[in-house]
Structures are given as C-alpha cells and as structure tokens.
Design an enzyme around this catalytic site. Structure first.
Site, PDB file in Angstrom:
ATOM      1  N   CYS A 137      -6.348   7.184   5.129  1.00 56.41           N
ATOM      2  CA  CYS A 137      -5.678   7.490   6.398  1.00 56.41           C
ATOM      3  C   CYS A 137      -6.167   8.842   6.938  1.00 56.41           C
ATOM      4  O   CYS A 137      -6.185   9.844   6.231  1.00 56.41           O
ATOM      5  CB  CYS A 137      -4.162   7.519   6.233  1.00 56.41           C
ATOM      6  SG  CYS A 137      -3.359   7.856   7.809  1.00 56.41           S
TER       7      CYS A 137
ATOM      8  N   GLN B  96       0.838  -1.202   0.000  1.00 56.84           N
ATOM      9  CA  GLN B  96       0.000   0.000   0.000  1.00 56.84           C
ATOM     10  C   GLN B  96       0.874   1.254   0.000  1.00 56.84           C
ATOM     11  O   GLN B  96       1.846   1.341   0.759  1.00 56.84           O
ATOM     12  CB  GLN B  96      -0.910   0.039   1.227  1.00 56.84           C
ATOM     13  CG  GLN B  96      -1.942   1.157   1.085  1.00 56.84           C
ATOM     14  CD  GLN B  96      -2.749   1.404   2.331  1.00 56.84           C
ATOM     15  OE1 GLN B  96      -2.204   1.776   3.373  1.00 56.84           O
ATOM     16  NE2 GLN B  96      -4.055   1.225   2.250  1.00 56.84           N
TER      17      GLN B  96
HETATM   18  C1  LIG Z   1      -2.909   0.864  14.311  1.00 59.73           C
HETATM   19  C2  LIG Z   1      -3.626   1.063  13.009  1.00 59.73           C
HETATM   20  C3  LIG Z   1      -2.892   1.387  11.878  1.00 59.73           C
HETATM   21  C4  LIG Z   1      -3.542   1.541  10.645  1.00 59.73           C
HETATM   22  N1  LIG Z   1      -2.794   1.793   9.524  1.00 59.73           N
HETATM   23  C5  LIG Z   1      -3.400   1.822   8.304  1.00 59.73           C
HETATM   24  C6  LIG Z   1      -2.624   1.918   7.109  1.00 59.73           C
HETATM   25  O1  LIG Z   1      -1.383   1.948   7.123  1.00 59.73           O
HETATM   26  N2  LIG Z   1      -3.309   1.939   5.915  1.00 59.73           N
HETATM   27  C7  LIG Z   1      -4.681   1.874   5.853  1.00 59.73           C
HETATM   28  O2  LIG Z   1      -5.248   1.888   4.754  1.00 59.73           O
HETATM   29  N3  LIG Z   1      -5.419   1.759   6.972  1.00 59.73           N
HETATM   30  C8  LIG Z   1      -4.813   1.705   8.166  1.00 59.73           C
HETATM   31  N4  LIG Z   1      -5.566   1.504   9.303  1.00 59.73           N
HETATM   32  C9  LIG Z   1      -7.016   1.273   9.169  1.00 59.73           C
HETATM   33  C10 LIG Z   1      -7.295  -0.246   9.031  1.00 59.73           C
HETATM   34  O3  LIG Z   1      -6.711  -0.766   7.863  1.00 59.73           O
HETATM   35  C11 LIG Z   1      -8.807  -0.527   8.993  1.00 59.73           C
HETATM   36  O4  LIG Z   1      -9.370   0.134   7.900  1.00 59.73           O
HETATM   37  C12 LIG Z   1      -9.517  -0.050  10.274  1.00 59.73           C
HETATM   38  O5  LIG Z   1      -8.794  -0.420  11.432  1.00 59.73           O
HETATM   39  C13 LIG Z   1     -10.953  -0.635  10.350  1.00 59.73           C
HETATM   40  O6  LIG Z   1     -10.925  -2.041  10.316  1.00 59.73           O
HETATM   41  P1  LIG Z   1     -11.071  -2.948  11.668  1.00 59.73           P
HETATM   42  O7  LIG Z   1     -12.360  -2.544  12.326  1.00 59.73           O
HETATM   43  O8  LIG Z   1     -11.055  -4.365  11.183  1.00 59.73           O
HETATM   44  O9  LIG Z   1      -9.894  -2.593  12.549  1.00 59.73           O
HETATM   45  C14 LIG Z   1      -4.952   1.382  10.546  1.00 59.73           C
HETATM   46  C15 LIG Z   1      -5.673   1.063  11.697  1.00 59.73           C
HETATM   47  C16 LIG Z   1      -5.032   0.893  12.916  1.00 59.73           C
HETATM   48  C17 LIG Z   1      -5.849   0.530  14.123  1.00 59.73           C
END
Ligand SMILES: Cc1cc2nc3c(=O)[nH]c(=O)nc-3n(C[C@H](O)[C@H](O)[C@H](O)COP(=O)(O)O)c2cc1C
Length: 351
Positions: free
Chosen positions: A106, A76
């Site tokens: 992000c 990504q």
């Molecule tokens: C610690 C952390 C780091 C993240 N870093 C990214 C990232 O680098 N790129 C991205 O597209 N989303 C990032 N996200 C968002 C996640 O990919 C995801 O969209 C979000 O946590 C919702 O999904 P979930 O409910 O399964 O956690 C991050 C989320 C967290 C909690």
C-alpha cells in the site's frame, strides 16, 4: 496456455485468477457479486488494519465479514508490529479464512508509516513480521508486494526469496514502485524475475484489462495466476469473460494438438466474439442488485460506497457520465436507487 488451476499449499484455486484487494471496493457485497458472476478463483478482503483489530475490534471487524459462498477467500492484513500482526492473523484463521495475506504494497501516506510498501525499506522488519505471522497460523500464508520503494530500490526478488525461506506459500507482485502509486505502466519483467527467483506460486498483477492481457502476462512472465483489480470494478464480468476466452483456448488446443485453432477462430469470428459483453440490461441488473444488497446488508456508509462504485462502473455504461452525476448528487441510498431505475428505464426504452 492459461493455467486452469494453481494451489496455495492445499487450497486449490480454480481457475487461476484472483480478485485484487481494493480498499473501499472489495467488501463482502461486492465480492459476492464477483462470485455470482463466476470465473474468479480466489477473492480477497480489502486490507484490514492489525492495529485496528487490536485496539477497536468492534469498528474494524466488519472488514473481515464474509459469507460461506465466498470460499476460497483470503484476508489481507497490514501493520508493522510483528506481535500485533501475529494476533490479527490468528483471528483471521479463527474466523475461517482459507489463507492470510500480508500487505507490503500500500502506497498511502498514512499506511507507509505503519506498514504497506513502507516496509520494503526495512527488510529485517519484514522478516520479523513474516516469522511472527507464520508461527501464529497453520493456514497458508501469502504476501502481496510492489517492486520496491522507488526505481533505485527494486527489492521484489530479494523479498520473494526471503519470504519463501520463511515459509510464505505464494506471492502476488504488483510491479510498480511506491513512488509510482498507480501511475505509469506496471513493469511485468519484474514479475518474470520473481517467478525465476522462487519455487512458490507467483501471482502477477497490474494493468490487466481484458482476457488477452491476462494471456499475455502469463506468456511473458510465466506467472502461475493473475490478479485483477481496477478492471473488476469497471467490468465485474471480466473473470467470466476470461473463463469463456480460455475455455475456447483449451477446447481448440485439445481438438487439434499443435495447431493454433484459437487464433484461427479469433480471426474468423473476431476477438470480441470469443466472450460475452454485458448488455445494457445486464449492467442495470448488476448495478441495481449490488446497490440493493449494499442497503440490505446494513453496510456502514452505503451511500458513500454507491458513489464510489459509480465512479468505476459507469465508465462501461452508455451515457455513463450522466448516470455518474445522478448518483453523485443523490442524498440518500433510496434516491440513488430511484435514479438508477429511471436512468435505465429511459435508456432501455430508447435503445
Ligand atoms: C481503490 C483501490 C484500492 C486498493 N486497495 C488495496 C488494498 O487494500 N490492498 C492491496 O494490497 N492493494 C490495494 N490496491 C492495489 C490493487 O490491489 C492492485 O495491486 C492495483 O490496483 C494494480 O492492479 P490493477 O491494474 O489490476 O488495478 C488498491 C487499488 C485501488 C485502485
């Protein structure tokens, strides 16, 4: 029924599950833990700065380190300059990644000024970036979006249509706005709206904490695959659990067509019994192996990573707060390992 497979052009993803990109979490060592446990179809790198790759490749390139056993794997990228994003995508292809993904989600202040969800306020620029990246690579191109900047500016379906027209081959939707960050609930109806708006595969993301949540997301939205973030850090076994849960699903469906044996089995043995929960010794093995691998890999800031991961993982451990404190107050990676060993030695003897 949960999809056994989906395709991003010629890349077959089996089962239809993805590890979400998570900065600070989904480095090569963690991703290999997930691969080793099984059940995850596609894994993704943490987001990587295209500007960083252009300016100081040596410092940024480690975000794109991966091992052959991680395939299929997506990288990504984030950034807002079309030419810089195109050059970064070409590098991703040269490094051997199976697909490349553009981050349009992000919410971090530093990132929205130069990409991420900030771009959701400038769709002409999104189009320029996609065009440039599309022209620079032959591997499949995907995007990951939020629903919009704020609740008055929900643009998910508009972005999805635009992306599809420009040659994007799958789209992951995390249906929260930038303003929401990770608060409130993900609005899965937006995943359904995107699915109905485009023909390319749609990957649903947000608030999946169990195989049953994944099943519900697919049923409610019609998405082609699910992506899991935070739950994979607190419970790295979740993909394997989904595989177990959905295998039972398929087995039951095949055995008695039209009869919901699965629900009958669940009632008979209890929902929790359809997949394995990790034992305390399994948790110990995973944590100590992961921490040892972090040290052996020479990962920059192994101590910081151990502390960060402990915040997630210890929530599933009995007396996790105590373990968290022990890890957080350690001064060296070796001290963390000693403390993890003694914590579990005591817990396993007592148990
Ligand atoms: C610690 C952390 C780091 C993240 N870093 C990214 C990232 O680098 N790129 C991205 O597209 N989303 C990032 N996200 C968002 C996640 O990919 C995801 O969209 C979000 O946590 C919702 O999904 P979930 O409910 O399964 O956690 C991050 C989320 C967290 C909690």
């Amino acid at each position: 029924m949960f999809p056994a497979e989906f395709r991003i052009r010629d890349v077959a993803i089996r089962p239809a599950t993805l590890l979400a990109p998570m900065a600070g979490v989904t480095d090569t060592v963690f991703r290999r833990v997930i691969r080793g446990l099984g059940g995850c179809g596609l894994i993704m790198t943490e987001f990587t700065s295209s500007e960083g790759l252009a300016r100081e490749a040596a410092r940024t390139l480690h975000y794109l380190d991966f091992q052959p056993d991680e395939h299929p794997i997506a990288a990504q990228l984030f950034g807002a300059k079309p030419a810089v994003m195109a050059a970064a995508a070409a590098l991703v292809q040269e490094l051997g990644f199976d697909t490349v993904d553009i981050n349009l989600g992000c919410p971090a202040k530093k990132v929205v000024k130069c990409g991420g969800s900030g771009l959701l306020r400038d769709l002409p620029l999104v189009a320029e970036i996609i065009r440039a990246v599309r022209a620079a690579v032959t591997i499949p191109l995907t995007i990951k979006i939020r629903s919009g900047w704020d609740e008055c500016n929900i643009v998910a379906t508009e972005v999805a249509r635009l992306a599809e027209d420009l040659g994007v081959e799958a789209i992951a939707v995390h249906p929260r706005t930038r303003i929401q960050a990770l608060t409130g609930l993900a609005d899965w109806s937006i995943i359904r709206d995107v699915k109905q708006a485009v023909k390319i595969p749609v990957i649903g993301n947000g608030d999946i904490h169990s195989p049953m949540d994944a099943e519900r997301m697919v049923a409610e939205t019609g998405c082609d695959a699910v992506m899991i973030g935070r739950a994979a850090a607190t419970n790295p076994w979740i993909f394997r659990q989904m595989e177990q849960y959905f295998l039972l699903d398929r087995g039951a469906g095949n055995a008695v067509p039209g009869n919901n044996c699965r629900d009958a089995s669940r009632q008979a043995i209890g929902a929790a019994a359809v997949y394995d929960e990790p034992s305390e010794s399994g948790r110990y093995e995973l944590l100590s192996q992961y921490f040892r691998s972090l040290i052996e890999s020479g990962m920059p800031d192994a101590l910081g990573k151990m502390k960060h991961f402990a915040c997630w993982f210890t929530h599933g451990v009995h007396n996790g707060a105590q373990l968290r404190h022990l890890v957080h107050s350690a001064r060296t990676p070796a001290e963390v390992l000693d403390r993890v060993d003694s914590f579990f030695a005591a817990a396993l003897t007592a148990g």
